[in-house]
Motif scaffolding. Structure first.
Motif, short mmCIF file in Angstrom:
data_model
loop_
_atom_site.label_atom_id
_atom_site.label_comp_id
_atom_site.label_asym_id
_atom_site.label_seq_id
_atom_site.Cartn_x
_atom_site.Cartn_y
_atom_site.Cartn_z
N THR A 1 7.53 4.87 58.77
CA THR A 1 7.60 6.00 59.16
C THR A 1 8.96 6.74 58.94
N PRO A 2 9.09 7.80 59.06
CA PRO A 2 7.97 8.96 58.85
C PRO A 2 7.63 8.96 57.58
N THR A 3 6.28 9.07 57.47
CA THR A 3 5.28 9.54 56.49
C THR A 3 4.52 10.95 56.38
N VAL A 4 4.68 11.78 55.62
CA VAL A 4 3.95 12.79 55.67
C VAL A 4 3.03 13.22 54.21
N LYS A 5 1.86 13.74 54.39
CA LYS A 5 0.97 13.99 53.46
C LYS A 5 0.27 15.20 53.81
N VAL A 6 0.00 15.98 52.59
CA VAL A 6 -0.75 17.23 52.62
C VAL A 6 -2.15 17.02 51.93
N ASP A 7 -3.06 17.27 52.61
CA ASP A 7 -4.49 17.20 51.91
C ASP A 7 -4.39 15.94 50.98
N GLY A 8 -3.74 14.86 51.68
CA GLY A 8 -3.67 13.38 50.72
C GLY A 8 -2.61 13.20 49.93
N LYS A 9 -1.89 14.14 49.67
CA LYS A 9 -0.52 14.03 48.81
C LYS A 9 0.68 14.17 49.51
N PRO A 10 1.48 12.87 49.20
CA PRO A 10 2.65 12.65 49.93
C PRO A 10 3.66 13.53 49.74
N ILE A 11 4.66 13.75 50.73
CA ILE A 11 5.62 15.04 50.60
C ILE A 11 6.93 14.21 50.75
N SER A 12 7.65 14.62 49.82
CA SER A 12 9.20 13.86 49.92
C SER A 12 9.89 14.43 50.96
N LEU A 13 10.38 13.58 51.94
CA LEU A 13 11.29 14.05 53.11
C LEU A 13 12.80 13.77 52.82
N PHE A 14 13.00 13.24 51.57
CA PHE A 14 14.56 13.16 51.32
C PHE A 14 15.03 13.37 50.10
N ALA A 15 16.03 13.97 49.93
CA ALA A 15 16.54 14.54 48.66
C ALA A 15 18.09 14.10 48.41
N GLY A 16 18.24 13.16 47.88
CA GLY A 16 19.25 12.13 47.52
C GLY A 16 19.43 11.54 48.83
N ASN A 17 20.69 11.85 49.49
CA ASN A 17 20.99 11.07 50.68
C ASN A 17 20.84 11.88 51.93
#
Length: 263
Positions: A228-244
């Motif tokens: 956690t956290p994990t986020v998906k939209v219509d089953g597709k994973p969303i990246s929650l971090f960009a670099g650091n």
């Protein structure tokens, strides 16, 4: 290096450390799941069930009350909390644990954006809440916070969301079990206008929704999501971090709309 640069470096290092802690916790949880699965196989062979019961018993607080599902719960067995229109054509799934420090960073950066994305009726948000950090970090705060959130959900989805946000804004240090104190949870509930009805207070004090919290947590454990956290939209994973850093609201929105085919 300037003072502002020092602050940015310090924040970045803190976020990196929180992310490392959460990844390590997820790996420990995977090992626990594998161990329990192995016990289950042995139990099937030997006809023994006590070992499985004992292995699971320590993971969740118990309450004298029978299972009570909060009003406004959705999903399989009432284990999901849905924000937005139930018939929205696209679904964002958010997997969180109230004690997860990285979840706090995600919510601080994109919690408001998550809610805003439901406003045009195209996307609904399904919250899947976990409590595995009680075992990884010891304590009962994840379960108790989840049960209190169930009491808030019973008052209304808007009350749940507001209380959800208050919990993350006041999340204790991951080394402390601050949410394991129901009086503290009730104090925090006072920050949500109209939430502390007599029914809400009684439900939190009596642990009315602890069996439901256990059920919700078990559903998360069966989801295949390992962190956690994990986020998906219509089953597709969303990246929650960009670099650091946590992705910006603009980056998060763009990803969600792309995954839903709304761009």
């Amino acid at each position: 290096m300037s003072q502002n640069q020092n602050k940015r470096v310090s924040s970045r290092e803190r976020l990196q450390e929180l992310h490392r802690v959460e990844k390590a916790a997820a790996k420990r949880r995977q090992r626990i799941v594998v161990a329990v699965s192995s016990v289950a196989v042995l139990a099937l062979i030997g006809g023994v069930t006590l070992a499985i019961t004992s292995a699971k018993k320590d993971d969740k607080p118990t309450a004298a009350s029978a299972l009570v599902i909060p009003a406004n719960a959705t999903g399989d067995g009432g284990t999901v909390i849905t924000l937005g229109k139930a018939d929205a054509p696209h679904t964002m799934e958010v997997y969180e644990d109230f004690r997860c420090p990285v979840c706090k960073h995600f919510e601080a950066a994109n919690g408001a954006t998550t809610a805003k994305l439901t406003e045009d009726g195209q996307i609904k948000v399904d919250y899947h809440l976990a409590a595995f950090l009680d075992k990884n970090l010891t304590g009962k705060g994840s379960h108790y916070a989840l049960a209190a959130a169930g009491a808030a959900l019973n008052e209304g989805v808007d009350k749940f969301k507001a209380f959800h946000d208050v919990l993350y804004a006041n999340q204790p240090d991951e080394r402390e079990d601050g949410f394991g104190d129901v009086n503290h949870l009730l104090d925090l509930a006072g920050q949500v206008p109209g939430l502390k009805t007599d029914a809400f207070v009684k439900a939190v004090q009596d642990g009315t929704y602890l069996p439901w919290a256990n059920k919700v947590a078990e559903k998360f454990n069966d989801s295949g999501v390992t962190g956690t956290p994990t986020v998906k939209v219509d089953g597709k994973p969303i990246s929650l971090f960009a670099g650091n850093a946590v992705v910006s609201p603009e980056q998060f929105t763009a990803q969600v709309k792309q995954a839903a085919g709304l761009q």
